[in-house]
Motif scaffolding. Structure first.
Motif, PDB file in Angstrom:
ATOM      1  N   CYS A  29      87.700  19.014  38.777  1.00  0.00           N
ATOM      2  CA  CYS A  29      86.362  18.913  38.174  1.00  0.00           C
ATOM      3  C   CYS A  29      85.776  17.515  38.372  1.00  0.00           C
ATOM      4  O   CYS A  29      84.690  17.226  37.878  1.00  0.00           O
ATOM      5  N   GLU A  30      86.521  16.654  39.072  1.00  0.00           N
ATOM      6  CA  GLU A  30      86.084  15.298  39.413  1.00  0.00           C
ATOM      7  C   GLU A  30      85.695  14.472  38.196  1.00  0.00           C
ATOM      8  O   GLU A  30      84.632  13.847  38.153  1.00  0.00           O
ATOM      9  N   LEU A  31      86.556  14.468  37.176  1.00  0.00           N
ATOM     10  CA  LEU A  31      86.303  13.687  35.974  1.00  0.00           C
ATOM     11  C   LEU A  31      86.686  12.231  36.218  1.00  0.00           C
ATOM     12  O   LEU A  31      87.731  11.946  36.795  1.00  0.00           O
ATOM     13  N   LYS A  32      85.847  11.319  35.763  1.00  0.00           N
ATOM     14  CA  LYS A  32      86.064   9.887  35.988  1.00  0.00           C
ATOM     15  C   LYS A  32      86.938   9.250  34.907  1.00  0.00           C
ATOM     16  O   LYS A  32      87.714   8.353  35.177  1.00  0.00           O
ATOM     17  N   GLY A  33      86.788   9.696  33.674  1.00  0.00           N
ATOM     18  CA  GLY A  33      87.548   9.126  32.571  1.00  0.00           C
ATOM     19  C   GLY A  33      88.745   9.994  32.203  1.00  0.00           C
ATOM     20  O   GLY A  33      89.043  10.995  32.853  1.00  0.00           O
ATOM     21  N   GLU A  34      89.399   9.601  31.138  1.00  0.00           N
ATOM     22  CA  GLU A  34      90.534  10.383  30.646  1.00  0.00           C
ATOM     23  C   GLU A  34      90.024  11.610  29.903  1.00  0.00           C
ATOM     24  O   GLU A  34      88.904  11.633  29.405  1.00  0.00           O
ATOM     25  N   CYS A  35      90.881  12.624  29.832  1.00  0.00           N
ATOM     26  CA  CYS A  35      90.543  13.792  29.032  1.00  0.00           C
ATOM     27  C   CYS A  35      91.831  14.412  28.506  1.00  0.00           C
ATOM     28  O   CYS A  35      92.892  14.245  29.094  1.00  0.00           O
ATOM     29  N   LYS A  89      79.421  10.808  30.689  1.00  0.00           N
ATOM     30  CA  LYS A  89      79.159  11.214  32.069  1.00  0.00           C
ATOM     31  C   LYS A  89      79.989  12.455  32.444  1.00  0.00           C
ATOM     32  O   LYS A  89      79.491  13.377  33.080  1.00  0.00           O
ATOM     33  N   ASP A  90      81.255  12.485  32.033  1.00  0.00           N
ATOM     34  CA  ASP A  90      82.117  13.638  32.296  1.00  0.00           C
ATOM     35  C   ASP A  90      81.668  14.859  31.505  1.00  0.00           C
ATOM     36  O   ASP A  90      81.690  15.987  31.998  1.00  0.00           O
ATOM     37  N   TYR A  91      81.260  14.637  30.272  1.00  0.00           N
ATOM     38  CA  TYR A  91      80.772  15.713  29.406  1.00  0.00           C
ATOM     39  C   TYR A  91      79.555  16.394  30.046  1.00  0.00           C
ATOM     40  O   TYR A  91      79.494  17.615  30.155  1.00  0.00           O
ATOM     41  N   VAL A  92      78.600  15.598  30.495  1.00  0.00           N
ATOM     42  CA  VAL A  92      77.398  16.132  31.132  1.00  0.00           C
ATOM     43  C   VAL A  92      77.765  16.844  32.437  1.00  0.00           C
ATOM     44  O   VAL A  92      77.252  17.921  32.735  1.00  0.00           O
ATOM     45  N   HIS A  93      78.685  16.253  33.211  1.00  0.00           N
ATOM     46  CA  HIS A  93      79.113  16.863  34.474  1.00  0.00           C
ATOM     47  C   HIS A  93      79.747  18.236  34.230  1.00  0.00           C
ATOM     48  O   HIS A  93      79.460  19.189  34.951  1.00  0.00           O
ATOM     49  N   PHE A 133      83.414  26.218  37.464  1.00  0.00           N
ATOM     50  CA  PHE A 133      84.324  25.437  38.299  1.00  0.00           C
ATOM     51  C   PHE A 133      85.406  26.395  38.764  1.00  0.00           C
ATOM     52  O   PHE A 133      85.779  27.319  38.040  1.00  0.00           O
ATOM     53  N   TYR A 134      85.917  26.176  39.949  1.00  0.00           N
ATOM     54  CA  TYR A 134      86.994  27.023  40.469  1.00  0.00           C
ATOM     55  C   TYR A 134      88.262  26.190  40.530  1.00  0.00           C
ATOM     56  O   TYR A 134      88.361  25.251  41.318  1.00  0.00           O
TER      57      TYR A 134
END
Length: 112
Positions: free
Chosen positions: A33-39, A57-61, A68-69
């Motif tokens: 999902c190309e997340l930049k931060g931690e989750c 930014k990740d939330y909005v993405h 997402f696949y």
């Protein structure tokens, strides 16, 4: 409470046709999902995962795409993302939809 419990940027991932093991999802979702931060990812029900992003930014993405696949080996699992709220019930279908609206030529006096 939402801010104190770090539930500010929480998204629900819904899998309709099966999904990888939760341990695999914890590795696959941030990368694919190309997340930049931690989750943090936890199991919410038999078809839903809770994704706690640390960056807006990740939330909005996560909410900006219809699906997402998540690929693992020879399989691809579609995951829809839904906005989480405290009244979320995995047994009920969501009636809330995210809409992004743009007014490119709006006069500056209409901005807040």
């Amino acid at each position: 409470m939402i801010i104190n419990e770090n539930l500010e940027y929480v998204v629900v991932g819904k899998f309709s046709y099966g999904w990888p093991d939760i341990q695999d999802l914890r590795k696959l979702i941030p990368k694919q999902c190309e997340l930049k931060g931690e989750c943090k990812i936890g199991l919410l029900s038999n078809r839903h995962v809770l994704i706690r992003a640390t960056l807006m930014k990740d939330y909005v993405h996560l909410l900006s795409k219809p699906a997402f696949y998540i690929a693992q080996k020879n399989c691809s699992f579609p995951m829809r993302t839904l906005k989480w709220d405290p009244m979320f019930d995995p047994e009920e279908e969501r009636t809330i939809a995210i809409a992004w609206i743009s007014f490119p030529f709006l006069s500056s006096n209409f901005f807040w």
